[in-house]
Write a protein that holds these residues in place. Sequence first.
Motif, mmCIF file in Angstrom:
data_model
loop_
_atom_site.group_PDB
_atom_site.id
_atom_site.type_symbol
_atom_site.label_atom_id
_atom_site.label_comp_id
_atom_site.label_asym_id
_atom_site.label_seq_id
_atom_site.Cartn_x
_atom_site.Cartn_y
_atom_site.Cartn_z
ATOM 1 N N SER B 87 0.854 -1.199 0.000
ATOM 2 C CA SER B 87 0.000 0.000 0.000
ATOM 3 C C SER B 87 0.885 1.242 0.000
ATOM 4 O O SER B 87 1.729 1.419 0.880
ATOM 5 N N ALA B 88 0.683 2.085 -0.992
ATOM 6 C CA ALA B 88 1.515 3.269 -1.161
ATOM 7 C C ALA B 88 0.965 4.061 -2.338
ATOM 8 O O ALA B 88 0.056 3.612 -3.041
ATOM 9 N N VAL B 89 1.545 5.238 -2.549
ATOM 10 C CA VAL B 89 1.262 5.933 -3.804
ATOM 11 C C VAL B 89 2.422 5.650 -4.740
ATOM 12 O O VAL B 89 3.589 5.790 -4.366
ATOM 13 N N TYR B 90 2.099 5.192 -5.923
ATOM 14 C CA TYR B 90 3.096 4.842 -6.922
ATOM 15 C C TYR B 90 3.170 5.989 -7.930
ATOM 16 O O TYR B 90 2.194 6.313 -8.595
ATOM 17 N N LEU B 91 4.343 6.591 -7.999
ATOM 18 C CA LEU B 91 4.536 7.767 -8.831
ATOM 19 C C LEU B 91 5.377 7.415 -10.046
ATOM 20 O O LEU B 91 6.434 6.802 -9.927
ATOM 21 N N CYS B 92 4.897 7.824 -11.186
ATOM 22 C CA CYS B 92 5.642 7.684 -12.420
ATOM 23 C C CYS B 92 6.194 9.056 -12.793
ATOM 24 O O CYS B 92 5.568 10.089 -12.500
ATOM 25 N N ALA B 93 7.345 9.078 -13.407
ATOM 26 C CA ALA B 93 7.938 10.337 -13.830
ATOM 27 C C ALA B 93 8.655 10.122 -15.149
ATOM 28 O O ALA B 93 9.029 9.002 -15.496
ATOM 29 N N SER B 94 8.843 11.202 -15.868
ATOM 30 C CA SER B 94 9.608 11.100 -17.106
ATOM 31 C C SER B 94 10.507 12.321 -17.236
ATOM 32 O O SER B 94 10.283 13.349 -16.586
ATOM 33 N N SER B 95 11.524 12.190 -18.043
ATOM 34 C CA SER B 95 12.418 13.311 -18.284
ATOM 35 C C SER B 95 13.033 13.194 -19.658
ATOM 36 O O SER B 95 13.078 12.124 -20.268
ATOM 37 N N LEU B 96 13.516 14.344 -20.125
ATOM 38 C CA LEU B 96 14.222 14.402 -21.393
ATOM 39 C C LEU B 96 15.705 14.355 -21.064
ATOM 40 O O LEU B 96 16.246 15.292 -20.480
ATOM 41 N N VAL B 97 16.323 13.251 -21.376
ATOM 42 C CA VAL B 97 17.718 13.078 -21.001
ATOM 43 C C VAL B 97 18.610 13.885 -21.921
ATOM 44 O O VAL B 97 18.430 13.895 -23.128
ATOM 45 N N GLY B 98 19.561 14.561 -21.324
ATOM 46 C CA GLY B 98 20.488 15.311 -22.152
ATOM 47 C C GLY B 98 21.051 16.487 -21.399
ATOM 48 O O GLY B 98 20.751 16.715 -20.230
ATOM 49 N N ASN B 99 21.878 17.253 -22.064
ATOM 50 C CA ASN B 99 22.526 18.370 -21.402
ATOM 51 C C ASN B 99 21.570 19.501 -21.035
ATOM 52 O O ASN B 99 21.944 20.432 -20.348
ATOM 53 N N SER B 100 20.354 19.389 -21.510
ATOM 54 C CA SER B 100 19.378 20.424 -21.162
ATOM 55 C C SER B 100 18.943 20.311 -19.716
ATOM 56 O O SER B 100 18.243 21.153 -19.205
ATOM 57 N N GLY B 101 19.332 19.243 -19.077
ATOM 58 C CA GLY B 101 18.984 19.123 -17.670
ATOM 59 C C GLY B 101 18.313 17.815 -17.373
ATOM 60 O O GLY B 101 17.981 17.054 -18.271
ATOM 61 N N ASN B 102 18.132 17.545 -16.151
ATOM 62 C CA ASN B 102 17.523 16.273 -15.773
ATOM 63 C C ASN B 102 16.314 16.488 -14.898
ATOM 64 O O ASN B 102 16.082 15.763 -13.964
ATOM 65 N N THR B 103 15.545 17.508 -15.209
ATOM 66 C CA THR B 103 14.330 17.739 -14.443
ATOM 67 C C THR B 103 13.351 16.608 -14.695
ATOM 68 O O THR B 103 13.058 16.255 -15.833
#
Lengths: 113, 115
Positions: B87-103
């Motif tokens: 039991s938990a909240v399952y969080l998905c995330a995505s990012s654009l990999v590269g020198n532009s940053g890793n937000t």
Amino acid sequence: DQQVKQNSPSLSVQEGRISILNCDYTNSMFDYFLWYKKYPAEGPTFLISISSIKDKNEDGRFTVFLNKSAKHLSLHIVPSQPGDSAVYFCAAGPSFGNEKLTFGTGTRLTIIP
Amino acid sequence: GAGVSQSPSNKVTEKGKDVELRCDPISGHTALYWYRQSLGQGLEFLIYFQGNSAPDKSGLPSDRFSAERTGGSVSTLTIQRTQQEDSAVYLCASSLVGNSGNTIYFGEGSWLTVV
């Protein structure tokens, strides 16, 4: 083993005053640090980041300070506003561009009007 | 869509049943992550997909957990024979990999309750 620690689970600050949220880490390989903000029933949103080559990064009311020798970073919010009430997560990663982040347990900030 | 989309937003399941959680990342983002947050805990890394590389599964807590990403886009996290500690909240995330940053951009999460 909690590699990123936020020792204050909660913090209350008067509106208009400065909010200071603290974060400590143990892994010396961490080189990139981020703060995320989370409102209830929403996913965390990116707030501000800092790399190890800097000791300060400022974005409007938000400033992050990094003390590498102490393995400590802090987030300053000034002046604090009611909309800043949220849970703040500190996160760290081994390098800029490496997204496998380690998160702290979060600090719930409440701004008192 | 404009953001990371997750479904279902809430799921209550009986102990021992299997569940599937879906994540639709931001279009064009090559990296996809699953995290979870249990009550009183921080965000716990589960698995990371990046392009066509083998996924980093180092955070999966047991072999009851698995995830796949089809066509480099949508991902499904599967939990078999669910236990109450899942039991938990399952969080998905995505990012654009590269020198532009890793937000990393997170979805709103899937709240799983095992009863």
